[in-house]
Design a protein around this motif. Structure first.
Motif, PDB file in Angstrom:
ATOM      1  N   ARG A 185     -40.699 106.642  97.089  1.00 49.29           N
ATOM      2  CA  ARG A 185     -40.439 107.408  98.810  1.00 49.29           C
ATOM      3  C   ARG A 185     -39.162 107.049  99.257  1.00 49.29           C
ATOM      4  O   ARG A 185     -38.158 107.800  99.787  1.00 49.29           O
ATOM      5  N   PHE A 186     -38.393 106.414  98.533  1.00 53.24           N
ATOM      6  CA  PHE A 186     -37.226 106.347  98.076  1.00 53.24           C
ATOM      7  C   PHE A 186     -36.554 107.743  98.081  1.00 53.24           C
ATOM      8  O   PHE A 186     -34.995 108.284  98.461  1.00 53.24           O
ATOM      9  N   LEU A 187     -36.598 108.463  96.747  1.00 57.57           N
ATOM     10  CA  LEU A 187     -36.216 109.426  96.064  1.00 57.57           C
ATOM     11  C   LEU A 187     -36.406 110.601  97.613  1.00 57.57           C
ATOM     12  O   LEU A 187     -35.591 111.335  97.508  1.00 57.57           O
ATOM     13  N   GLN A 188     -37.375 110.874  97.709  1.00 58.00           N
ATOM     14  CA  GLN A 188     -38.270 112.079  98.168  1.00 58.00           C
ATOM     15  C   GLN A 188     -37.540 112.110  99.519  1.00 58.00           C
ATOM     16  O   GLN A 188     -37.157 112.592 100.093  1.00 58.00           O
ATOM     17  N   THR A 189     -37.616 111.146 100.847  1.00 55.75           N
ATOM     18  CA  THR A 189     -36.860 111.452 102.178  1.00 55.75           C
ATOM     19  C   THR A 189     -35.417 111.646 101.982  1.00 55.75           C
ATOM     20  O   THR A 189     -34.965 111.181 102.918  1.00 55.75           O
ATOM     21  N   GLN A 190     -34.738 110.877 100.724  1.00 57.90           N
ATOM     22  CA  GLN A 190     -33.530 111.780 100.386  1.00 57.90           C
ATOM     23  C   GLN A 190     -33.883 113.336  99.718  1.00 57.90           C
ATOM     24  O   GLN A 190     -32.830 114.274  99.412  1.00 57.90           O
ATOM     25  N   ASN A 191     -35.105 114.288 100.012  1.00 57.48           N
ATOM     26  CA  ASN A 191     -34.913 114.688  99.590  1.00 57.48           C
ATOM     27  C   ASN A 191     -34.545 115.700  97.818  1.00 57.48           C
ATOM     28  O   ASN A 191     -34.474 116.516  97.402  1.00 57.48           O
ATOM     29  N   ILE A 192     -34.764 113.965  96.792  1.00 57.37           N
ATOM     30  CA  ILE A 192     -34.365 114.540  95.546  1.00 57.37           C
ATOM     31  C   ILE A 192     -35.964 114.674  94.723  1.00 57.37           C
ATOM     32  O   ILE A 192     -36.579 113.030  94.559  1.00 57.37           O
ATOM     33  N   VAL A 193     -36.638 115.860  94.214  1.00 60.27           N
ATOM     34  CA  VAL A 193     -37.788 116.019  94.236  1.00 60.27           C
ATOM     35  C   VAL A 193     -37.414 116.288  93.268  1.00 60.27           C
ATOM     36  O   VAL A 193     -39.254 116.171  92.014  1.00 60.27           O
ATOM     37  N   PHE A 194     -37.328 116.777  92.251  1.00 59.25           N
ATOM     38  CA  PHE A 194     -37.697 117.360  90.700  1.00 59.25           C
ATOM     39  C   PHE A 194     -36.783 116.791  89.669  1.00 59.25           C
ATOM     40  O   PHE A 194     -38.042 116.604  88.710  1.00 59.25           O
ATOM     41  N   PRO A 195     -36.443 115.134  90.272  1.00 57.03           N
ATOM     42  CA  PRO A 195     -36.102 114.222  88.521  1.00 57.03           C
ATOM     43  C   PRO A 195     -37.243 113.422  89.380  1.00 57.03           C
ATOM     44  O   PRO A 195     -38.227 113.402  87.964  1.00 57.03           O
ATOM     45  N   MET A 196     -38.322 113.257  90.311  1.00 54.55           N
ATOM     46  CA  MET A 196     -39.353 112.825  90.113  1.00 54.55           C
ATOM     47  C   MET A 196     -40.791 113.942  89.563  1.00 54.55           C
ATOM     48  O   MET A 196     -41.383 113.128  88.205  1.00 54.55           O
ATOM     49  N   MET A 197     -39.812 115.080  89.425  1.00 53.03           N
ATOM     50  CA  MET A 197     -41.431 116.280  88.869  1.00 53.03           C
ATOM     51  C   MET A 197     -41.514 116.149  87.259  1.00 53.03           C
ATOM     52  O   MET A 197     -42.106 115.731  86.674  1.00 53.03           O
ATOM     53  N   LEU A 198     -39.897 115.327  86.959  1.00 52.99           N
ATOM     54  CA  LEU A 198     -39.956 115.854  85.860  1.00 52.99           C
ATOM     55  C   LEU A 198     -39.813 114.358  84.998  1.00 52.99           C
ATOM     56  O   LEU A 198     -40.857 114.336  83.544  1.00 52.99           O
ATOM     57  N   SER A 199     -40.419 113.471  85.534  1.00 50.42           N
ATOM     58  CA  SER A 199     -40.559 112.149  85.084  1.00 50.42           C
ATOM     59  C   SER A 199     -41.942 111.939  84.786  1.00 50.42           C
ATOM     60  O   SER A 199     -42.157 111.791  83.970  1.00 50.42           O
ATOM     61  N   SER A 200     -42.546 112.740  86.417  1.00 48.42           N
ATOM     62  CA  SER A 200     -44.191 112.989  86.478  1.00 48.42           C
ATOM     63  C   SER A 200     -44.312 112.955  84.526  1.00 48.42           C
ATOM     64  O   SER A 200     -45.776 112.645  84.278  1.00 48.42           O
ATOM     65  N   GLY A 201     -43.535 114.691  84.025  1.00 54.85           N
ATOM     66  CA  GLY A 201     -44.533 115.340  83.418  1.00 54.85           C
ATOM     67  C   GLY A 201     -44.018 114.645  82.105  1.00 54.85           C
ATOM     68  O   GLY A 201     -45.361 114.262  81.431  1.00 54.85           O
ATOM     69  N   ILE A 202     -43.072 113.952  82.697  1.00 52.81           N
ATOM     70  CA  ILE A 202     -42.713 113.624  80.642  1.00 52.81           C
ATOM     71  C   ILE A 202     -43.922 112.327  80.808  1.00 52.81           C
ATOM     72  O   ILE A 202     -44.397 111.810  79.764  1.00 52.81           O
ATOM     73  N   THR A 203     -44.214 111.516  82.045  1.00 54.04           N
ATOM     74  CA  THR A 203     -44.915 110.662  81.499  1.00 54.04           C
ATOM     75  C   THR A 203     -46.787 111.098  81.400  1.00 54.04           C
ATOM     76  O   THR A 203     -46.877 110.886  79.831  1.00 54.04           O
ATOM     77  N   THR A 204     -46.504 112.088  81.985  1.00 56.42           N
ATOM     78  CA  THR A 204     -48.430 112.796  81.830  1.00 56.42           C
ATOM     79  C   THR A 204     -48.367 112.897  79.951  1.00 56.42           C
ATOM     80  O   THR A 204     -49.195 112.984  79.068  1.00 56.42           O
ATOM     81  N   LEU A 205     -47.319 113.834  79.971  1.00 52.31           N
ATOM     82  CA  LEU A 205     -47.335 114.308  78.016  1.00 52.31           C
ATOM     83  C   LEU A 205     -47.050 112.981  77.026  1.00 52.31           C
ATOM     84  O   LEU A 205     -48.288 112.817  76.330  1.00 52.31           O
ATOM     85  N   LEU A 206     -46.745 111.993  77.274  1.00 52.75           N
ATOM     86  CA  LEU A 206     -46.590 110.560  76.657  1.00 52.75           C
ATOM     87  C   LEU A 206     -48.001 110.107  76.845  1.00 52.75           C
ATOM     88  O   LEU A 206     -48.443 109.155  75.911  1.00 52.75           O
ATOM     89  N   HIS A 207     -48.225 109.851  77.812  1.00 58.61           N
ATOM     90  CA  HIS A 207     -49.879 109.167  78.184  1.00 58.61           C
ATOM     91  C   HIS A 207     -51.113 109.536  77.276  1.00 58.61           C
ATOM     92  O   HIS A 207     -52.007 109.185  76.558  1.00 58.61           O
ATOM     93  N   ILE A 208     -51.073 111.143  76.485  1.00 62.04           N
ATOM     94  CA  ILE A 208     -52.233 111.887  75.808  1.00 62.04           C
ATOM     95  C   ILE A 208     -52.048 110.994  74.777  1.00 62.04           C
ATOM     96  O   ILE A 208     -53.296 110.975  74.628  1.00 62.04           O
TER      97      ILE A 208
END
Length: 495
Positions: A185-208
């Motif tokens: 929410r902190f990043l989203q409300t600043q319109n900072i969205v691509f870093p969140m997408m990158l961190s979620s992508g890295i997390t999902t790849l590591l999760h497997i």
């Protein structure tokens, strides 16, 4: 720094404003009905730029649990049933509550960003983290007693025991999820969205590989999948914490830890509690529909089809949820900046986008209705029944998309208390009673249960749409300004 220093100069971050008789007015008259083509095109670009990554973030975070369940499914039917029940139980008793409470930041942080009160965003986030971590303590106690609670509710002892083991190892996920939602929410409300997408992508790849290691090679079995969930959520939290701490993009909004975060907690709770009620009432109604399906004749078939329908609805819901997050950010930013006309434009644009998305996705669901069942089952009875459910599912998806973006508008404006009452009436005074009537009295079966949800969605959409149409946006902008500066405190860094 005295509080007076934080008072607005009434110079908008986007368009100059002036104060007349205590009401903020844009130089372009905000009450003008028609928008210029350039304004509409620009708003569409902004919302798509926000919504695209946010949809990806939602899907990637949702896939953490899906991947874990897929691994557990290879251990056997009992392990799968236990994991599925545990995740459903913790979703109802924990994750939905945390998601709802954190959405108060959509209003508080979003309006502070629009008003250029950047340092307050970090304080609001810290305050939210503090409150949510405290809430996680009783939620963890509930998760630790999952087995006892499920058995007391009449569930199968073996499945409840397996679910209890999974839920205990999943407890660290609750604390990580609380922090993760606040950071998002902190990043989203600043319109900072691509870093969140990158961190979620890295997390999902590591999760497997983490799941593979803990489920099949550690001897933990299903408990390993729960532990993998916890590890992955904490990895995501760590990545976002590092970004916030060291990125120049957050230099103004994150000014360090502050003791002010422990003050004005009541202000946060006034929005957080109705936010949680608003989210939970809706999510719980869908879970209740699945539970009611177990009371129908041929419960195995009904429960299977309703579970598949709910899973399908959850997947396609990620698209309007991204649009909802985008419009929440746009509305809160513009109201905080004193731009009621632009906030109104944001709502109009997102409604058109939601209608378009709902029609397209609904058409796809209807076209694949005879094949979709094969992705879940080889039973002809299940596949045929699901094919008859898909048009109903397409209708509910269309309505759910509309209510989703209207709920996002409500969060952006700070209407959470109104939204909670709307959801209570829609689902529990209309939807669930009609679902029971159609399923058990009129004997329509599982389709009757889902038709009850559609009735709830119709009431919800009409109610929220009426409220939105009748909104005085100039008044909302003034209230946003009051909310921002009533909560403004001096910057007091302690570390």
């Amino acid at each position: 720094m005295e509080r007076e220093d934080n008072k607005p100069s009434l110079s908008s971050p986007l368009i100059p404003v002036r104060e007349e008789d205590g009401v903020i007015l844009e130089e372009e008259r905000s009450h003008e009905k028609w928008f210029k083509k350039e304004e509409v095109v620009e708003e569409v670009k902004k919302q798509l730029w926000l919504a695209g990554p946010l949809i990806s973030v939602s899907i990637l975070q949702y896939s953490i649990q899906i991947i874990a369940v897929m691994f557990v499914g290879h251990l056997g039917e009992l392990s799968l049933s236990g994991a599925t029940m545990a995740l459903s139980f913790t979703s109802v008793t924990g994750f939905s509550l945390l998601m709802g409470m954190s959405s108060a930041l959509d209003t508080l942080s979003g309006q502070c960003y629009g008003a250029k009160q950047y340092h307050m965003m970090g304080i609001h986030m810290q305050r939210a983290m503090f409150v949510l971590l405290l809430v996680c303590i009783p939620l963890a106690i509930i998760s630790a007693n999952t087995r006892i609670i499920l058995i007391a509710l009449g569930q199968d002892v073996d499945i409840s025991t397996e679910a209890g083991k999974f839920a205990r190892f999943n407890i660290p996920s609750l604390f990580a999820y609380a922090l993760l939602q606040c950071l998002v929410r902190f990043l989203q409300t600043q319109n900072i969205v691509f870093p969140m997408m990158l961190s979620s992508g890295i997390t999902t790849l590591l999760h497997i590989p983490i799941c593979w290691l803990l489920v099949f090679n550690s001897g933990l079995g299903g408990r390993g999948a729960a532990l993998a969930n916890s590890i992955s959520y904490w990895i995501n939290v760590l990545l976002l914490v590092l970004y916030v701490r060291f990125s120049s993009s957050c230099a103004k909004t994150w000014t360090g830890l502050s003791k002010e975060a422990f003050q004005n907690v009541v202000t946060f709770l006034r929005l957080a509690i109705p936010s949680a009620v608003m989210v939970c009432l809706e999510m719980w109604s869908f879970e209740l529909i699945v539970l009611l399906s177990g009371l129908l004749p041929n419960p195995e078939l009904e429960t299977s089809v309703l579970s598949i329908s709910l899973n399908t609805a959850a997947m396609v819901w990620m698209i309007p949820f991204g649009l909802s997050s985008a419009v929440s950010t746009r509305v809160s930013n513009e109201l905080g900046a004193g731009h009621p006309k632009t906030a109104r434009l944001s709502v109009c644009v997102v409604l058109v986008m939601a209608i378009t998305e709902g029609l397209l996705v609904g058409l796809v669901l209807i076209l694949i209705r005879n094949f979709w069942g094969y992705a879940y089952s080889n039973e002809t009875e299940v596949i045929d029944y699901l094919a008859t459910m898909m048009p109903i599912l397409a209708t509910s998806n269309f309505l759910d998309g509309l209510q989703c973006v209207l709920s996002g508008t409500a969060r952006g404006c700070g209407w959470q208390k109104i939204g909670a009452f709307v959801n209570l009436g829609s689902y529990y005074l209309v939807g669930i009673p009609l679902a029971v009537l159609m399923a058990f009295i009129l004997h329509i079966g599982g389709k009757g249960l889902w038709l009850g949800i559609i009735c709830a969605l119709i009431v919800q959409v009409l109610s929220l749409l009426t409220i939105t149409i009748r909104t005085n946006w100039e008044k909302e902008a003034k209230q946003a300004t009051e909310r921002v500066y009533d909560s403004t405190v001096p910057v007091d860094i302690v570390s």
